[in-house]
Design a protein around this motif. Structure first.
Motif, short mmCIF file in Angstrom:
data_model
loop_
_atom_site.label_atom_id
_atom_site.label_comp_id
_atom_site.label_asym_id
_atom_site.label_seq_id
_atom_site.Cartn_x
_atom_site.Cartn_y
_atom_site.Cartn_z
N ASN A 32 0.60 -1.14 0.06
CA ASN A 32 -0.11 0.13 -0.01
C ASN A 32 0.77 1.28 -0.10
OD1 ASN A 32 0.95 0.27 2.63
ND2 ASN A 32 -0.99 -0.42 3.58
N ALA A 33 0.23 2.46 0.27
CA ALA A 33 1.03 3.59 0.22
C ALA A 33 2.02 3.89 1.37
CB ALA A 33 -0.04 4.81 0.37
N HIS A 34 1.84 2.89 2.38
CA HIS A 34 2.75 3.03 3.59
C HIS A 34 3.91 2.14 3.59
CE1 HIS A 34 -0.21 5.74 5.49
NE2 HIS A 34 -1.12 4.99 5.11
N ALA A 35 3.51 0.74 2.98
CA ALA A 35 4.71 -0.26 3.27
C ALA A 35 4.53 -1.38 2.62
CB ALA A 35 4.26 -0.68 4.77
N GLN A 36 5.29 -2.33 2.28
CA GLN A 36 5.19 -3.73 1.78
C GLN A 36 5.27 -4.69 3.00
OE1 GLN A 36 8.15 -4.11 -1.22
NE2 GLN A 36 6.95 -2.95 -2.70
N ALA A 37 4.45 -5.60 2.95
CA ALA A 37 4.37 -6.68 4.06
C ALA A 37 3.87 -7.99 3.54
CB ALA A 37 3.45 -6.23 5.10
N MET A 38 4.44 -9.28 4.28
CA MET A 38 4.01 -10.45 3.95
C MET A 38 3.57 -11.16 5.20
SD MET A 38 5.73 -13.13 1.39
CE MET A 38 7.45 -13.09 2.31
N ILE A 39 2.35 -11.96 5.33
CA ILE A 39 1.90 -12.37 6.30
C ILE A 39 1.63 -13.84 6.08
CG2 ILE A 39 -0.10 -12.69 8.12
CD1 ILE A 39 -0.44 -9.55 7.20
N SER A 40 2.04 -14.78 6.97
CA SER A 40 1.76 -16.19 6.55
C SER A 40 0.48 -16.60 7.60
CB SER A 40 2.97 -17.01 7.17
OG SER A 40 2.45 -18.51 7.02
N VAL A 41 -0.62 -17.29 6.87
CA VAL A 41 -1.71 -17.64 7.48
C VAL A 41 -1.23 -18.87 8.43
CG1 VAL A 41 -4.05 -18.39 7.08
CG2 VAL A 41 -2.96 -16.85 5.53
N TYR A 42 -0.36 -19.42 7.97
CA TYR A 42 0.21 -20.68 8.98
C TYR A 42 1.04 -19.96 9.88
CZ TYR A 42 2.89 -24.72 10.32
OH TYR A 42 3.60 -25.84 11.28
N GLY A 43 0.67 -20.32 11.16
CA GLY A 43 1.34 -19.48 12.25
C GLY A 43 0.88 -18.19 12.54
N GLY A 44 0.09 -17.59 11.65
CA GLY A 44 -0.29 -16.29 12.25
C GLY A 44 0.90 -15.56 12.38
N GLN A 45 1.52 -15.14 11.33
CA GLN A 45 2.95 -14.40 11.70
C GLN A 45 3.33 -13.44 10.50
OE1 GLN A 45 5.06 -18.12 12.57
NE2 GLN A 45 7.12 -16.92 11.78
N VAL A 46 3.84 -12.39 10.78
CA VAL A 46 4.50 -11.38 9.76
C VAL A 46 5.67 -12.13 9.35
CG1 VAL A 46 5.04 -9.10 9.29
CG2 VAL A 46 3.26 -9.35 10.73
N LEU A 47 6.09 -12.22 8.28
CA LEU A 47 7.23 -12.74 7.56
C LEU A 47 8.33 -11.58 7.07
CD1 LEU A 47 6.15 -15.77 5.55
CD2 LEU A 47 6.99 -15.73 8.13
N SER A 48 7.41 -10.41 6.63
CA SER A 48 8.29 -9.24 6.08
C SER A 48 7.46 -8.03 6.42
CB SER A 48 8.60 -9.63 4.47
OG SER A 48 9.02 -8.54 4.13
N TYR A 49 8.15 -6.83 6.66
CA TYR A 49 7.33 -5.57 6.87
C TYR A 49 8.49 -4.53 6.60
CZ TYR A 49 5.81 -1.34 8.79
OH TYR A 49 5.33 0.12 8.96
N ARG A 50 8.18 -3.70 5.40
CA ARG A 50 9.29 -2.64 5.26
C ARG A 50 8.52 -1.48 4.66
NH1 ARG A 50 11.43 -0.32 0.68
NH2 ARG A 50 10.79 -1.90 -0.69
N PRO A 51 8.63 -0.33 5.73
CA PRO A 51 7.59 0.70 5.30
C PRO A 51 8.45 1.40 3.89
CG PRO A 51 8.48 0.86 7.58
CD PRO A 51 8.98 -0.12 6.78
N THR A 52 7.70 1.99 3.22
CA THR A 52 8.33 2.98 1.99
C THR A 52 9.60 3.55 2.11
OG1 THR A 52 6.82 4.57 2.39
CG2 THR A 52 6.00 3.01 0.98
N SER A 53 9.71 4.23 3.68
CA SER A 53 10.98 5.03 3.69
C SER A 53 11.97 4.41 4.07
CB SER A 53 10.44 6.11 4.76
OG SER A 53 9.91 5.42 5.86
N ALA A 54 11.94 3.11 4.39
CA ALA A 54 12.92 2.16 4.92
C ALA A 54 13.64 1.21 3.86
CB ALA A 54 12.57 1.11 6.02
N PRO A 55 15.08 1.40 3.87
CA PRO A 55 15.66 0.63 2.84
C PRO A 55 15.85 -0.79 3.08
CG PRO A 55 17.30 1.93 4.14
CD PRO A 55 16.00 2.20 4.56
N GLU A 56 15.58 -1.22 4.26
CA GLU A 56 15.89 -2.94 4.82
C GLU A 56 14.50 -3.12 5.61
OE1 GLU A 56 18.27 -4.50 4.22
OE2 GLU A 56 19.83 -2.90 3.50
N ASP A 57 14.43 -4.41 5.47
CA ASP A 57 13.01 -5.17 6.19
C ASP A 57 13.46 -5.25 7.48
OD1 ASP A 57 11.46 -7.23 6.89
OD2 ASP A 57 10.95 -7.44 4.85
N LEU A 58 12.06 -4.80 8.40
CA LEU A 58 12.17 -5.07 9.90
C LEU A 58 12.48 -6.30 10.24
CD1 LEU A 58 11.48 -3.56 12.39
CD2 LEU A 58 9.03 -4.35 11.91
#
Length: 301
Positions: A32-58
């Motif tokens: 979206n306009a704020h960030a890119q993210a990836m969530i696994s339905v297995y485990g109910g967990q975030v696998l990736s989150y990177r705001p548009t202003s950030a060069p590296e993933d959290l």
């Protein structure tokens, strides 16, 4: 889960879509306009989150992580529930409970007026879970993907008797190098040193990691931070519903022993976990709910 049906029911045009990830687990991809993210339905967990202003993933995800039914995914934001750590009743049950290695149910997706995306997943008790833990529950987790990443874990007691839980958002933060990293906000706090047999100690100054660290901090501030000079950033953590925090890094020996970590992975992450652990046991009455929340922000230095 049928990916086409998930996209038809819960997809958001140009912003949220479902696909099959590793292990054929359903993955939610958000852009979206704020960030890119990836969530696994297995485990109910975030696998990736990177705001548009950030060069590296959290998030840190091990390249050797398991994507297999019955195993937890090493990295991102695994959920420890309904207990944190070893089986509290010594019945031989797995450490950290049973929800981080189960397929959750997609309950809703939506956008907010500020163009954040919300994703809600859920789990309810089944005959199998009641064999493990004999209680009725409705557990939900809501992710808000915006300029920050917010995670809210809500436990509803749907049974007729109260039950008690401990829990944690076992978050793996990617770091550039563990050596110069500092964890701030726990100065002076008491902690249980699990590496030293559970002895209670007191933190002196900021936390630097130069050996195995496995600590439960008690009576903590709701605001903590991870200062990472190598990636030139600070990770700010704001918690609610929590007065304990866990700091963990396996260091050299444990990294080499864990098949789902590379030998040098200990240099690449730190876990700073928003938790209810140790003496912070949460009792939830019949028909009521308890919320544990963490909000993560990346500030570039």
């Amino acid at each position: 889960m049928n990916i086409e049906q998930l996209n038809a029911d819960y997809g958001i045009a140009d912003q949220l879509q479902f696909s099959l990830g590793q292990g054929d687990f359903p993955i939610i991809k958000i852009n979206n306009a704020h960030a890119q993210a990836m969530i696994s339905v297995y485990g109910g967990q975030v696998l990736s989150y990177r705001p548009t202003s950030a060069p590296e993933d959290l998030m840190f995800i091990s390249e050797q992580a398991y994507y297999q039914t019955g195993k937890a995914i090493k990295g991102g934001t695994p959920i420890c529930w309904p207990w944190f750590g070893p089986d509290p009743e010594s019945l031989g049950r797995a450490s950290h409970g049973f929800v981080r290695n189960r397929l959750w149910t997609v309950q809703s997706t939506s956008t907010t007026p500020s163009q954040e995306i919300k994703v809600k997943l859920g789990l309810v008790d089944t005959p199998e879970t009641r064999d493990i833990w004999p209680h009725s529950f409705d557990l939900s987790i809501e992710f808000t993907i915006g300029s920050t990443l917010k995670i809210e874990l809500i436990t509803h007691n749907t049974g007729e008797q109260p039950f008690s839980i401990t829990q944690a958002l076992h978050t793996y933060f990617q770091v550039g190098d563990i050596a110069p990293l500092r964890v701030k906000g726990l100065e002076g706090a008491a902690y249980i040193d699990k590496v030293d047999g559970g002895v209670q100690k007191q933190q002196s100054g900021e936390i630097a990691i130069a050996e195995e660290v496995d600590r439960i901090y008690l009576g903590v501030s709701p605001a903590l931070a991870v200062e990472d000079p190598t990636l030139n950033r600070r990770i700010e953590i704001t918690a609610s519903g929590s007065q304990t925090a866990v700091v963990w890094n396996p260091w050299v020996d444990n990294s080499t022993k864990m098949a789902d970590l590379k030998d040098d992975d200990y240099q690449k992450f730190v876990c700073v976990e928003t938790a209810n652990a140790a003496n912070e046991v949460i009792e939830i009455q019949s028909g009521t709910a308890y919320s544990l929340t963490a909000d993560y922000r990346i500030v570039q230095l």
